[in-house]
Design a protein around this motif. Sequence first.
Motif, mmCIF file in Angstrom:
data_model
loop_
_atom_site.group_PDB
_atom_site.id
_atom_site.type_symbol
_atom_site.label_atom_id
_atom_site.label_comp_id
_atom_site.label_asym_id
_atom_site.label_seq_id
_atom_site.Cartn_x
_atom_site.Cartn_y
_atom_site.Cartn_z
ATOM 1 N N VAL A 155 0.840 -1.203 0.000
ATOM 2 C CA VAL A 155 0.000 0.000 0.000
ATOM 3 C C VAL A 155 0.872 1.249 0.000
ATOM 4 C CG1 VAL A 155 -1.735 1.336 1.256
ATOM 5 C CG2 VAL A 155 -1.881 -1.167 1.215
ATOM 6 N N LEU A 156 0.588 2.132 -0.955
ATOM 7 C CA LEU A 156 1.164 3.465 -0.994
ATOM 8 C C LEU A 156 0.066 4.425 -0.562
ATOM 9 C CD1 LEU A 156 3.350 5.560 -1.905
ATOM 10 C CD2 LEU A 156 2.299 5.464 -4.171
ATOM 11 N N LEU A 157 0.282 5.155 0.538
ATOM 12 C CA LEU A 157 -0.742 6.017 1.111
ATOM 13 C C LEU A 157 -0.346 7.483 1.005
ATOM 14 C CD1 LEU A 157 -3.323 6.477 2.898
ATOM 15 C CD2 LEU A 157 -1.796 6.306 4.881
ATOM 16 N N LEU A 158 -1.265 8.323 0.523
ATOM 17 C CA LEU A 158 -1.092 9.767 0.564
ATOM 18 C C LEU A 158 -1.835 10.306 1.780
ATOM 19 C CD1 LEU A 158 -0.381 9.133 -2.448
ATOM 20 C CD2 LEU A 158 -1.370 11.368 -3.004
ATOM 21 N N SER A 159 -1.091 10.949 2.673
ATOM 22 C CA SER A 159 -1.662 11.514 3.893
ATOM 23 C C SER A 159 -0.905 12.811 4.167
ATOM 24 C CB SER A 159 -1.514 10.531 5.054
ATOM 25 O OG SER A 159 -2.108 11.025 6.228
ATOM 26 N N HIS A 160 -1.592 13.926 4.178
ATOM 27 C CA HIS A 160 -0.919 15.222 4.137
ATOM 28 C C HIS A 160 0.071 15.443 5.277
ATOM 29 C CE1 HIS A 160 -0.232 19.400 3.207
ATOM 30 N NE2 HIS A 160 -0.662 19.771 4.401
ATOM 31 N N GLN A 161 -0.330 15.122 6.496
ATOM 32 C CA GLN A 161 0.518 15.422 7.649
ATOM 33 C C GLN A 161 1.314 14.197 8.090
ATOM 34 O OE1 GLN A 161 -0.979 17.977 10.741
ATOM 35 N NE2 GLN A 161 -2.788 18.553 9.547
ATOM 36 N N PRO A 162 2.624 14.344 8.256
ATOM 37 C CA PRO A 162 3.459 13.194 8.639
ATOM 38 C C PRO A 162 3.025 12.523 9.935
ATOM 39 C CG PRO A 162 4.826 15.029 7.937
ATOM 40 C CD PRO A 162 3.433 15.559 8.006
ATOM 41 N N ARG A 163 2.480 13.299 10.872
ATOM 42 C CA ARG A 163 2.137 12.733 12.175
ATOM 43 C C ARG A 163 1.081 11.635 12.065
ATOM 44 N NH1 ARG A 163 -0.448 17.554 15.627
ATOM 45 N NH2 ARG A 163 -0.682 15.874 17.142
ATOM 46 N N GLN A 164 0.374 11.565 10.931
ATOM 47 C CA GLN A 164 -0.614 10.511 10.738
ATOM 48 C C GLN A 164 0.017 9.157 10.414
ATOM 49 O OE1 GLN A 164 -3.126 13.106 8.004
ATOM 50 N NE2 GLN A 164 -4.741 12.105 9.147
ATOM 51 N N VAL A 165 1.330 9.106 10.401
ATOM 52 C CA VAL A 165 2.006 7.841 10.115
ATOM 53 C C VAL A 165 1.707 6.801 11.191
ATOM 54 C CG1 VAL A 165 4.206 8.285 11.304
ATOM 55 C CG2 VAL A 165 4.167 6.870 9.232
ATOM 56 N N LEU B 91 -1.197 6.061 12.297
ATOM 57 C CA LEU B 91 -2.331 5.312 11.752
ATOM 58 C C LEU B 91 -1.878 4.371 10.647
ATOM 59 C CD1 LEU B 91 -4.968 8.202 11.445
ATOM 60 C CD2 LEU B 91 -4.718 6.560 13.313
ATOM 61 N N ALA B 92 -0.987 4.857 9.799
ATOM 62 C CA ALA B 92 -0.484 4.032 8.690
ATOM 63 C C ALA B 92 0.263 2.813 9.216
ATOM 64 C CB ALA B 92 0.427 4.875 7.802
ATOM 65 N N ARG B 93 1.066 3.025 10.240
ATOM 66 C CA ARG B 93 1.810 1.908 10.826
ATOM 67 C C ARG B 93 0.856 0.849 11.388
ATOM 68 N NH1 ARG B 93 6.054 2.339 15.965
ATOM 69 N NH2 ARG B 93 6.363 0.078 16.208
ATOM 70 N N ALA B 94 -0.167 1.294 12.098
ATOM 71 C CA ALA B 94 -1.121 0.353 12.674
ATOM 72 C C ALA B 94 -1.873 -0.420 11.602
ATOM 73 C CB ALA B 94 -2.107 1.103 13.570
ATOM 74 N N ALA B 95 -2.061 0.203 10.432
ATOM 75 C CA ALA B 95 -2.800 -0.444 9.341
ATOM 76 C C ALA B 95 -1.901 -1.265 8.424
ATOM 77 C CB ALA B 95 -3.535 0.607 8.525
ATOM 78 N N GLY B 96 -0.594 -1.267 8.670
ATOM 79 C CA GLY B 96 0.317 -2.056 7.853
ATOM 80 C C GLY B 96 0.633 -1.439 6.509
ATOM 81 N N VAL B 97 0.514 -0.111 6.394
ATOM 82 C CA VAL B 97 0.856 0.578 5.147
ATOM 83 C C VAL B 97 2.356 0.459 4.893
ATOM 84 C CG1 VAL B 97 1.049 2.883 4.104
ATOM 85 C CG2 VAL B 97 -1.081 2.187 5.238
ATOM 86 N N ASP B 98 2.721 0.290 3.623
ATOM 87 C CA ASP B 98 4.135 0.129 3.284
ATOM 88 C C ASP B 98 4.863 1.464 3.156
ATOM 89 O OD1 ASP B 98 4.471 -2.997 2.315
ATOM 90 O OD2 ASP B 98 2.457 -2.201 2.017
ATOM 91 N N LEU B 99 4.221 2.446 2.525
ATOM 92 C CA LEU B 99 4.870 3.746 2.319
ATOM 93 C C LEU B 99 3.826 4.846 2.390
ATOM 94 C CD1 LEU B 99 7.324 5.524 1.534
ATOM 95 C CD2 LEU B 99 6.774 5.046 -0.864
ATOM 96 N N GLN B 100 4.052 5.820 3.256
ATOM 97 C CA GLN B 100 3.202 7.008 3.320
ATOM 98 C C GLN B 100 3.949 8.188 2.729
ATOM 99 O OE1 GLN B 100 1.057 7.966 7.014
ATOM 100 N NE2 GLN B 100 1.751 10.088 6.851
ATOM 101 N N LEU B 101 3.249 8.958 1.895
ATOM 102 C CA LEU B 101 3.795 10.181 1.321
ATOM 103 C C LEU B 101 3.084 11.372 1.946
ATOM 104 C CD1 LEU B 101 3.983 9.282 -2.495
ATOM 105 C CD2 LEU B 101 5.678 8.869 -0.688
ATOM 106 N N SER B 102 3.876 12.316 2.472
ATOM 107 C CA SER B 102 3.310 13.469 3.171
ATOM 108 C C SER B 102 4.042 14.742 2.784
ATOM 109 C CB SER B 102 3.400 13.283 4.701
ATOM 110 O OG SER B 102 2.641 12.171 5.133
ATOM 111 N N GLY B 103 3.412 15.858 3.105
ATOM 112 C CA GLY B 103 4.035 17.169 2.938
ATOM 113 C C GLY B 103 3.894 17.936 4.235
#
Length: 379
Positions: A293-303, A305-317
């Motif tokens: 899973v490649l996830l777009l999530s604007h704020q890095p601090r939401q990582v 949530l991504a970690r808990a969901a098993g996302v592979d890569l989050q892209l943030s600004g």
Amino acid sequence: MPAKRRLVFSTVLVAVLALLHGVPWLVLVLAPGWPTAVTVTGTVLAVGAAVGFPVAMWQGHGARHRDRAAVAGDVWLGVVWQLFAWTLVAGAAELVAVVAGADRTVIRGIAVVALIWIAGLLLWGHRQAMRVPPVRWVDVRLPRLGADLDGFRVAMITDTHFGPLDRSRWSAAVADVVNGLDADLVAHAGDMADGSVEQRRGQAAPLARMTAREGRVYITGNHEYMSGAAAWTAHLEDLGWTVLRNRHLLIRRGAATLAVAGVDDRTAAGSGVAGHGTDLARALHGVDPDHPVLLLSHQPRQVSLARAAGVDLQLSGHTHGGQMWPFHLLVRAEQGVLQGLSRHGDRTQLYTSRGSGFWGPPFRIFAPNEITLLTLRAG
């Protein structure tokens, strides 16, 4: 606003304005003991700026949305912040010089050097902010990525912040750079503009001609919720972009599949915009657990949530890399990361862009902008 709250707000505002303008006045004007004409001129300028600054910000960013006033206020915000930050340093140097018994000439020399340094930083920082961002090349290895998607290229822009300064030519040049990268996917990670679609339509227009083999995806940032999020998402769809509002799409090549998901900004739920709010579970609903899973999530601090969901890569600004020193320290403390690639847990990685544009003050100091080309490598 209740009277008590207005009083507190007004008191804090006056105190902040006095501090921001008073410290530079003290260090650069009063302490060096300039001739009377210089001292009076400097004092008048400091008082005038302290009074005019909030007026310009209110006229520019309040209900009237006057762009010229906004530009004036934003420019002075950048200038006065650098004056305040660096005159703290200069003031300490002056104090040491006084304790050491230095004469007035040394104190004046410190003030002059500080002014030259600040002016140079501001000129350089303005050039950094207004330039077409250089491309930052980043390889990211995803162990679960299938071999048929090895080398998949994502061109990422974020935080364009189309605003009071007309940057239509800049936007067109960014589109040219992105198109020259031959990307498989183009992603905009939020904070499209400061202002309504009608105000910023011309600056956003070049986004329509950005191209990528698998399409263009966009998510909302926090500034969309100050500028008409519903109108901006509809406009991006009109420009041919896929708006990932708590949903995903699948990219398949041969035997490999990549889920590309996006969520609303974390401020969306409290914005009052109906139906908006971060919902990662909804965004990932139906994704095969074996697919990366490649996830777009604007704020890095939401990582988290991504970690808990098993996302592979989050892209943030969102961070702008700090934009102007020393905000780097505050941004890192608030978001957890400032820029670049970081790992969060065994699986999840986060890439935080320093942003392509700028917010407010047209300066970038020790925080260069970027267009990012991420090349995904199979594990």
